[in-house]
Write a protein that holds these residues in place. Sequence first.
Motif, mmCIF file in Angstrom:
data_model
loop_
_atom_site.group_PDB
_atom_site.id
_atom_site.type_symbol
_atom_site.label_atom_id
_atom_site.label_comp_id
_atom_site.label_asym_id
_atom_site.label_seq_id
_atom_site.Cartn_x
_atom_site.Cartn_y
_atom_site.Cartn_z
ATOM 1 N N TYR A 15 9.730 0.417 0.542
ATOM 2 C CA TYR A 15 10.505 -0.570 1.108
ATOM 3 C C TYR A 15 11.834 -0.810 0.471
ATOM 4 O O TYR A 15 11.863 -0.969 -0.857
ATOM 5 N N GLU A 16 12.925 -0.570 1.167
ATOM 6 C CA GLU A 16 14.081 -0.903 0.388
ATOM 7 C C GLU A 16 15.064 -1.606 1.298
ATOM 8 O O GLU A 16 15.074 -1.326 2.749
ATOM 9 N N GLU A 17 15.786 -2.381 0.719
ATOM 10 C CA GLU A 17 16.866 -3.260 1.525
ATOM 11 C C GLU A 17 18.463 -2.573 1.223
ATOM 12 O O GLU A 17 18.680 -2.551 0.178
ATOM 13 N N ARG A 18 18.852 -2.037 2.275
ATOM 14 C CA ARG A 18 20.357 -1.189 1.880
ATOM 15 C C ARG A 18 21.203 -2.269 2.488
ATOM 16 O O ARG A 18 21.716 -1.854 3.834
ATOM 17 N N GLY A 19 21.606 -3.217 1.738
ATOM 18 C CA GLY A 19 22.602 -4.058 2.707
ATOM 19 C C GLY A 19 21.850 -4.743 3.878
ATOM 20 O O GLY A 19 20.757 -5.397 3.652
ATOM 21 N N ARG A 20 22.067 -4.775 5.040
ATOM 22 C CA ARG A 20 21.838 -5.421 6.289
ATOM 23 C C ARG A 20 20.473 -4.776 6.909
ATOM 24 O O ARG A 20 19.955 -5.006 7.645
ATOM 25 N N VAL A 21 20.253 -3.375 6.230
ATOM 26 C CA VAL A 21 19.348 -2.759 6.867
ATOM 27 C C VAL A 21 18.118 -2.506 5.647
ATOM 28 O O VAL A 21 18.222 -2.001 4.686
ATOM 29 N N ALA A 22 16.902 -2.804 6.362
ATOM 30 C CA ALA A 22 15.591 -2.345 5.736
ATOM 31 C C ALA A 22 15.036 -1.079 6.129
ATOM 32 O O ALA A 22 15.168 -0.602 7.228
ATOM 33 N N VAL A 23 14.890 -0.328 5.089
ATOM 34 C CA VAL A 23 14.476 1.130 5.477
ATOM 35 C C VAL A 23 12.834 1.273 4.915
ATOM 36 O O VAL A 23 12.826 0.908 3.668
ATOM 37 N N ILE A 24 11.786 1.268 5.970
ATOM 38 C CA ILE A 24 10.478 1.478 5.613
ATOM 39 C C ILE A 24 10.070 2.661 5.705
ATOM 40 O O ILE A 24 10.075 3.461 6.960
ATOM 41 N N THR A 25 9.656 3.386 4.635
ATOM 42 C CA THR A 25 9.236 4.830 4.708
ATOM 43 C C THR A 25 7.682 5.000 4.492
ATOM 44 O O THR A 25 7.188 4.410 3.384
ATOM 45 N N LEU A 26 6.963 5.620 5.320
ATOM 46 C CA LEU A 26 5.584 6.007 5.221
ATOM 47 C C LEU A 26 5.582 7.042 4.339
ATOM 48 O O LEU A 26 6.357 7.978 3.960
ATOM 49 N N ASN A 27 4.578 6.685 3.178
ATOM 50 C CA ASN A 27 4.848 7.577 1.920
ATOM 51 C C ASN A 27 3.575 8.207 1.568
ATOM 52 O O ASN A 27 2.992 7.896 0.143
ATOM 53 N N ARG A 28 2.912 9.017 2.425
ATOM 54 C CA ARG A 28 1.968 9.794 1.875
ATOM 55 C C ARG A 28 2.066 11.198 2.558
ATOM 56 O O ARG A 28 1.426 11.745 3.184
ATOM 57 N N PRO A 29 3.388 11.674 1.839
ATOM 58 C CA PRO A 29 3.655 13.025 2.471
ATOM 59 C C PRO A 29 2.728 14.206 2.277
ATOM 60 O O PRO A 29 2.727 15.050 3.437
ATOM 61 N N ASP A 30 1.644 14.291 1.337
ATOM 62 C CA ASP A 30 0.769 15.285 1.222
ATOM 63 C C ASP A 30 -0.428 15.130 2.449
ATOM 64 O O ASP A 30 -0.897 16.226 2.553
ATOM 65 N N ARG A 31 -0.367 14.148 2.773
ATOM 66 C CA ARG A 31 -1.318 13.895 4.179
ATOM 67 C C ARG A 31 -0.691 13.648 5.197
ATOM 68 O O ARG A 31 -1.018 13.072 6.318
ATOM 69 N N LEU A 32 0.650 14.190 5.475
ATOM 70 C CA LEU A 32 1.460 14.053 6.816
ATOM 71 C C LEU A 32 1.343 12.338 7.093
ATOM 72 O O LEU A 32 1.826 11.991 8.149
ATOM 73 N N ASN A 33 1.724 11.780 5.883
ATOM 74 C CA ASN A 33 1.751 10.187 6.224
ATOM 75 C C ASN A 33 0.772 9.752 7.064
ATOM 76 O O ASN A 33 0.960 8.686 7.680
ATOM 77 N N ALA A 34 -0.448 10.303 6.931
ATOM 78 C CA ALA A 34 -1.630 9.518 7.651
ATOM 79 C C ALA A 34 -1.930 8.192 7.384
ATOM 80 O O ALA A 34 -1.602 8.051 6.170
ATOM 81 N N ILE A 35 -2.210 7.450 8.128
ATOM 82 C CA ILE A 35 -2.605 5.782 8.063
ATOM 83 C C ILE A 35 -3.914 5.494 7.476
ATOM 84 O O ILE A 35 -4.975 6.038 7.651
ATOM 85 N N THR A 36 -3.757 4.672 6.339
ATOM 86 C CA THR A 36 -4.923 4.361 5.810
ATOM 87 C C THR A 36 -4.845 2.744 5.948
ATOM 88 O O THR A 36 -3.890 2.406 6.226
ATOM 89 N N PRO A 37 -5.936 2.030 5.672
ATOM 90 C CA PRO A 37 -6.038 0.571 5.643
ATOM 91 C C PRO A 37 -5.012 0.103 4.767
ATOM 92 O O PRO A 37 -4.313 -0.965 5.315
ATOM 93 N N GLN A 38 -4.715 0.548 3.764
ATOM 94 C CA GLN A 38 -3.818 -0.110 2.793
ATOM 95 C C GLN A 38 -2.340 -0.050 3.620
ATOM 96 O O GLN A 38 -1.587 -0.759 3.199
ATOM 97 N N MET A 39 -1.956 1.417 3.948
ATOM 98 C CA MET A 39 -0.711 1.546 4.782
ATOM 99 C C MET A 39 -0.700 0.393 5.668
ATOM 100 O O MET A 39 0.287 -0.112 5.894
ATOM 101 N N LEU A 40 -1.637 0.037 6.626
ATOM 102 C CA LEU A 40 -1.176 -0.792 7.579
ATOM 103 C C LEU A 40 -1.170 -2.308 7.072
ATOM 104 O O LEU A 40 -0.187 -2.997 7.718
ATOM 105 N N THR A 41 -1.815 -2.506 5.881
ATOM 106 C CA THR A 41 -1.627 -3.584 5.290
ATOM 107 C C THR A 41 -0.357 -3.970 4.776
ATOM 108 O O THR A 41 0.497 -5.041 4.918
ATOM 109 N N GLU A 42 0.480 -2.851 4.086
ATOM 110 C CA GLU A 42 1.785 -2.681 3.422
ATOM 111 C C GLU A 42 2.761 -2.861 4.764
ATOM 112 O O GLU A 42 3.692 -3.571 4.426
ATOM 113 N N LEU A 43 2.455 -2.207 5.709
ATOM 114 C CA LEU A 43 3.596 -2.146 6.864
ATOM 115 C C LEU A 43 3.493 -3.623 7.294
ATOM 116 O O LEU A 43 4.533 -4.067 7.643
ATOM 117 N N ARG A 44 2.391 -4.089 7.559
ATOM 118 C CA ARG A 44 2.438 -5.590 8.374
ATOM 119 C C ARG A 44 3.184 -6.655 7.335
ATOM 120 O O ARG A 44 3.881 -7.342 7.666
#
Length: 259
Positions: free
Chosen positions: A7-36
């Motif tokens: 999660y980064e804030e670049r001025g007025r824009v927040a950039v949220i990057t799914l970050n499990r590239p070795d699993r093609l950013n597949a979704i885990t319960p932890q990822m869902l919690t973090e996204l929410r």
Amino acid sequence: MYEAIRYEERGRVAVITLNRPDRLNAITPQMLTELRDAFGRVQQSDAVRAVILTGEGRAFCAGQDLRLVEERPDTDYRGLVESGYNPLVEAITSLEKPVVAVVNGVAAGAGASLALACDLRLASDRASFVQAFVHIGLVPDSGATWFLPRMVGLTKAMELALLGEPVSAEEALRIGLVNRVVPHDELAAHAEQLAERLAALPTRAIAYTKRALYQGMHASLRDQLALEAELQQLAGQTEDHREGLRAFLEKRKPVFRGR
Ligand code: T3D
């Protein structure tokens, strides 16, 4: 702070990057919690006025992590979808700021649904969309059965959901699944430009517009007209509306502050 996303804030824009590239950013319960949590932060922030959702590496998101499904003893799929995915989809669609899915690669299963839940989709020419659910005997979820027919019509939605064939970026643009396709190497620059442009808009009016468009998908004309009047009343009280009027009359570009 987060592990499965960045999660980064670049001025007025927040950039949220799914970050499990070795699993093609597949979704885990932890990822869902973090996204929410991240979308909750964006909602609370006065500084952030637009959001980019994207993926690290060669994929946008491959949907639910199927290795975890295989391992988990829990067969309560209803509970998992209702408490995991559904609140996230609603957090995105009800967020009072515009959200751009910057689809950098394949978006499959619930990963495709996340992209569909965003307000705009900017795709790399290497992106693709797969309604992968059918291949593992599941039903499209996380809003896919709601978004798809509204975006591409029932005929195409049925084909995509039943056959689960990959849709290229070019085809996605043709059928109305994405807004824009750009060369992969230019994706980041286009994403930044688009998000900056959205962040400079009258944010309250954007929030009301989102609400009106989503509610309009299942409202009668009469109810929708009433909602538009109600939202116009709210928009009409904003500083940005006054600034827009002043700027028009003074023949200059408006400077909106999101208030
Ligand atoms: O369970 C519930 O709570 C219900 C909710 C369900 C929501 C859902 O999202 S269901 C749908 C889940 N997603 C899928 O079924 C998609 C599965 N993946 C694919 O079909 C393909 O991987 C892709 C089309 C996304 C990409 O294909 P390709 O050829 O570019 O890559 P690949 O070789 O298949 O995958 C690369 C690696 O990522 C590979 O691992 P390896 O062999 O290098 O160690 C593969 O296993 C892994 N991977 C890809 N998708 C997933 C995954 N690992 C875990 N979960 C995945 N979803």
